[in-house]
Design an enzyme around this catalytic site. Structure first.
Site, PDB file in Angstrom:
ATOM      1  N   ASP A 144       3.428   8.802  -6.970  1.00  0.00           N
ATOM      2  CA  ASP A 144       4.354   8.122  -7.599  1.00  0.00           C
ATOM      3  C   ASP A 144       4.461   6.569  -7.631  1.00  0.00           C
ATOM      4  O   ASP A 144       3.435   5.887  -7.738  1.00  0.00           O
ATOM      5  CB  ASP A 144       5.882   9.064  -7.501  1.00  0.00           C
ATOM      6  CG  ASP A 144       6.905   9.072  -8.321  1.00  0.00           C
ATOM      7  OD1 ASP A 144       7.090   8.127  -9.137  1.00  0.00           O
ATOM      8  OD2 ASP A 144       7.270  10.173  -8.972  1.00  0.00           O
ATOM      9  N   HIS A 178      11.908   5.607  -9.113  1.00  0.00           N
ATOM     10  CA  HIS A 178      11.390   6.962  -9.182  1.00  0.00           C
ATOM     11  C   HIS A 178      10.743   7.731  -8.070  1.00  0.00           C
ATOM     12  O   HIS A 178      11.038   8.815  -8.123  1.00  0.00           O
ATOM     13  CB  HIS A 178      10.415   6.842 -10.560  1.00  0.00           C
ATOM     14  CG  HIS A 178      10.056   8.024 -11.050  1.00  0.00           C
ATOM     15  ND1 HIS A 178       9.053   8.925 -10.680  1.00  0.00           N
ATOM     16  CD2 HIS A 178      10.739   8.882 -12.246  1.00  0.00           C
ATOM     17  CE1 HIS A 178       9.119  10.160 -11.514  1.00  0.00           C
ATOM     18  NE2 HIS A 178       9.823   9.794 -12.489  1.00  0.00           N
ATOM     19  N   SER A 182      10.521  15.158 -14.123  1.00  0.00           N
ATOM     20  CA  SER A 182      10.169  14.368 -13.099  1.00  0.00           C
ATOM     21  C   SER A 182      10.914  14.885 -11.797  1.00  0.00           C
ATOM     22  O   SER A 182      10.534  14.854 -10.868  1.00  0.00           O
ATOM     23  CB  SER A 182      10.415  12.901 -13.072  1.00  0.00           C
ATOM     24  OG  SER A 182       9.181  12.506 -13.593  1.00  0.00           O
TER      25      SER A 182
END
Length: 764
Positions: A133, A206, A536
């Site tokens: 990520d 994220h 996600s």
């Protein structure tokens, strides 16, 4: 003198030509047949370099790969790539793909808050979840290693130092942190180090959110501005985390992703979690699929997000059958906000706004389309609002094109006092909460239409917005998120995807200290936890649950773990048994939306039976797809796994836990007079619960009512755990109009366990 001038001119021409050629270069992934290395090379790296130099003398490799594929990546011109493809030992030369990110109460909702599915850490059952990520914010309390045993002896990973990141940042929870940026910088140029860190540090948020969702430690008193207050914990709070930063401001490049997967598998990760995607492609050209195949061969489960391109059909990413593909659903928690209009009507929406509220007296309200000279003024894009028309007013903006939170910034920047963000048909009634920079509420399409109708019909329309905090026990829940990508599977229609859905809407988890909760540069707020949505977010839920199951059942293969999650999932609500709903339409959802259903981890720990698969089974699947030897070798990294000339292969023979049955439409329009067609699938079940006798039941619905489903045998008796039993299913149907779809379910039950498989029928 003349010769010198000519030489300089020649050198200049060569430099110009070289610069022009370099300008046309792009990154390619080169797949090599490892066994084809000539004996006069000392190692494969030397051979790879020589192969590259045979077509590009001064070129250097970006990466050499040795675990999830055999080969390398390099910057090449199209001509050089074509030349390299003809070199002995080269299986394939594929252009690099750019991938994008697919952007707490969850344990309670999933029924595992008090469960103890994971053995005590520090034993042989330790599992490391590798998250590919945007990196990690190691200072977050979600990476506290209190109570964890020593890092397992099998672990070979490292904590890579870099800008703003020390090797000492890792501990017994965060056991590894690495970064891979060569492909990114080769494609996009040197990174702006004022905006992003050349290190594992997460500048985006994220990666911190996804890794803490999968396996973050329990953190009491977590919230976003008081919303969703409580204990935040990952799905597998005693599992270890390793992060591999492969995503940057410019995207996630496949050469870097493969390097991250290569390292993660070699380091000893038992589960890989990838909340990113780049659309659907053939398996021999899909870098994530290729990396995942090698991971599967080495007993590593790979979980990937399905994508955020819903509610359109056939919008899935990551559809390889050796990948667990995860869609998104809602939780039973919401963050209500109320829009009160001057005509006395109130409409419910959502918001995470936490600043100064609007005055109690109503304010003028205007539709953005009427406050702009732009044809797209309704979308509140930057620079489209006329300040004189919006100053001091609540502005109604339509959702779409730009980020939801950015629209609020545009309204605030133009002098607006608040915002109502209205869904359009693309989002339906799905409500996604945001930490807006001004008083704002997101409302569904129906509410948005009513509000805009009032604004258009009243000469002096007014409104106010009240943000009401956190609400739990919201029903119905879950519903399939409108943004969650849907089937059918365009790469292989005979494989039903997504596999499963998990919570992916308004999920609270750890966040970076580098960016505000909206991610906008103008957002100077800093938070320890954030609430965001996307597949996600659903993907790491399943990654963490897979870690729980792998610890509880270390003998299970990745396919067995996925089977347990799929066959115990639910597709109906508890109580009445009505089917799951779709947030986009409010109507019944289908297996094209949710796959096997919503994950139910407590049941997955004891599935009774599993559908198991190994590398040979997947190669047979590729044989059924008529893949060439080189295409298979590019996926399987070996020419030793090949197709037998005297054998007939069938996609319906893949031992998958679900069924997708495409029928051909006769004469293009179907009809009862058309001859019936039969599609046959074979499956093998393995007992993981000991002795038991299972009986089968089937059901069909909608357009599938005319499909006959015959299972033989109808009863399977197992004498002990590990025993295998096979069965055949024949699906028979007359032709129906092209584009028709129907659904069903096949369930094996011994009275205690229900081993359920969804069925999808299509006519094309």
């Amino acid at each position: 003198m003349g010769n010198t001038v000519m030489l300089r001119a020649l050198m200049l021409a060569l430099a110009v030509a070289a610069a022009a050629a370099a300008g046309k270069r792009k990154t390619y992934i080169v797949h090599m047949a490892k066994s084809a290395m000539p004996a006069d090379y000392a190692d494969h790296g030397e051979w790879y370099g020589a192969s590259l130099r045979s077509v590009s003398a001064a070129n250097k490799m970006l990466y050499a790969y040795d675990t999830v594929l055999h080969g390398f990546s390099a910057r090449l011109t199209p001509a050089e790539a074509a030349g390299l493809a003809r070199v002995e030992g080269v299986l394939a030369v594929n252009p690099e793909a750019r991938y994008e990110l697919h952007t707490t109460r969850t344990p309670e909702f999933l029924g595992i808050a008090g469960a103890d599915l994971l053995p005590q850490s520090g034993t042989a059952a330790d599992v490391v979840v590798g998250v590919l990520d945007t990196g990690v914010w190691p200072e977050s309390r979600s990476y506290d290693d209190a109570g964890l045993g020593e890092v397992p002896a099998f672990w070979k990973g490292q904590c890579a130092a870099g800008a703003g990141f020390n090797a000492s940042a890792c501990n017994r929870k965060l056991v590894g942190a690495r970064f891979f940026n060569r492909g990114y910088e080769a494609a996009m140029g040197p990174m702006d180090t004022d905006r992003e860190s050349r290190s594992p540090r997460d500048d985006d948020g994220h990666g911190t959110h996804t890794s803490s969702t999968a396996a973050g430690a329990a953190v009491p008193d977590a919230s976003l501005f008081g919303f969703a207050a409580g204990t935040a914990r990952g799905m597998a709070p005693r599992a270890r985390v390793a992060v591999y930063k492969v995503c940057w401001l410019g995207g996630c490049f496949s050469s870097d992703i493969l390097a991250g997967m290569d390292a993660a598998v070699a380091d000893g990760c038992g589960v890989l979690s990838l909340s990113l995607g780049g659309g659907a492609a053939g398996y021999s050209r899909d870098s994530v699929a290729i990396g995942a195949f090698a991971a599967m061969e080495q007993n590593v489960l790979v979980s990937c997000s399905a994508g955020n391109a819903g509610p359109g059909s056939s919008t899935l990413s990551n559809v390889a059958p050796w990948i667990t593909t995860v869609g998104a659903g809602t939780l039973d928690r919401d963050f209500p906000a109320y829009v009160a209009l001057g005509n006395g009507k109130n409409y419910t929406g959502v918001s995470l706004y936490s600043g100064k509220p609007l005055p109690s007296t109503p304010l003028p309200i205007i539709y953005a389309a009427n406050a702009s000279n732009s044809t797209a003024g309704n979308l509140c894009m930057p620079g489209t609002l006329t300040p004189e028309k919006v100053a001091g007013k609540i502005v109604v903006c339509d959702r779409g094109v730009s980020a939801r939170v950015q629209k609020g910034f545009v309204v605030r920047d133009a002098g607006g006092a608040g915002m109502v963000l209205s869904n359009t048909a693309a989002n339906g009634q799905e409500l996604v909460a945001d930490a807006h920079l001004l008083p704002a509420a997101g409302v569904g399409e129906r509410e948005g239409i009513a509000i805009k109708s009032y604004v258009a019909s009243d000469p002096n329309p007014t409104a106010t917005i009240v943000v009401a905090g956190t609400q739990v026990d919201v029903h119905p829940s879950p519903v399939v998120a409108a943004f969650s990508s849907r089937g059918p599977n365009m790469v292989t229609p005979e494989i039903l995807k997504p596999d499963i859905i998990a919570p992916g809407v308004n999920i609270v988890a750890a966040w970076t200290g580098k960016a505000g909760p909206t991610g906008l540069a103008a957002d100077t707020r800093r938070v320890g936890f954030n609430i965001i949505s996307g597949t996600s977010m659903s993907c790491p839920h399943v990654s963490g649950l897979a870690a729980l199951l792998r610890s509880a059942h270390p003998e299970w293969s990745p396919a067995a773990v996925r089977s347990a999650l799929m066959t115990t999932a639910y597709a109906t609500y508890s109580g009445g048994g009505s089917p799951l709903l779709d947030a986009a339409t409010g109507a019944t959802a289908t297996p094209f939306d949710y796959g096997a259903g919503h994950v139910d981890p407590a049941r997955a720990a004891d599935p009774g039976l599993v559908y198991d698969l190994g590398a040979r089974d997947y190669v047979d699947f590729l044989c059924a797809l008529k893949y060439s030897p080189n295409m298979i070798a590019a996926v399987a990294r070996s020419r030793d796994l090949s197709c037998a000339e005297n054998r007939t292969y069938s996609v319906g023979g893949l031992n998958y836990p679900s069924f997708s049955v495409p029928f051909s439409t006769a004469n293009g329009d179907g009809g009862e007079s058309s001859a019936a067609a039969t599609v046959t699938h074979t499956r093998t079940l393995t007992s993981v619960a000991g002795a038991g006798t299972y009986r089968v039941s089937t059901s069909v619905s909608g357009a599938a009512h005319g499909v006959a489903v015959a299972v033989e045998p109808a009863e399977l008796a197992f004498a002990a755990a590990g025993e295998k039993k096979s069965y055949t299913v024949r699906f028979t149907s007359r032709s129906q109009p092209s584009g028709t779809a129907g659904f069903g379910r096949l369930v094996w039950s011994d009275g205690k366990h229900s081993v359920a498989s969804p069925i999808a029928f299509t006519w094309t």
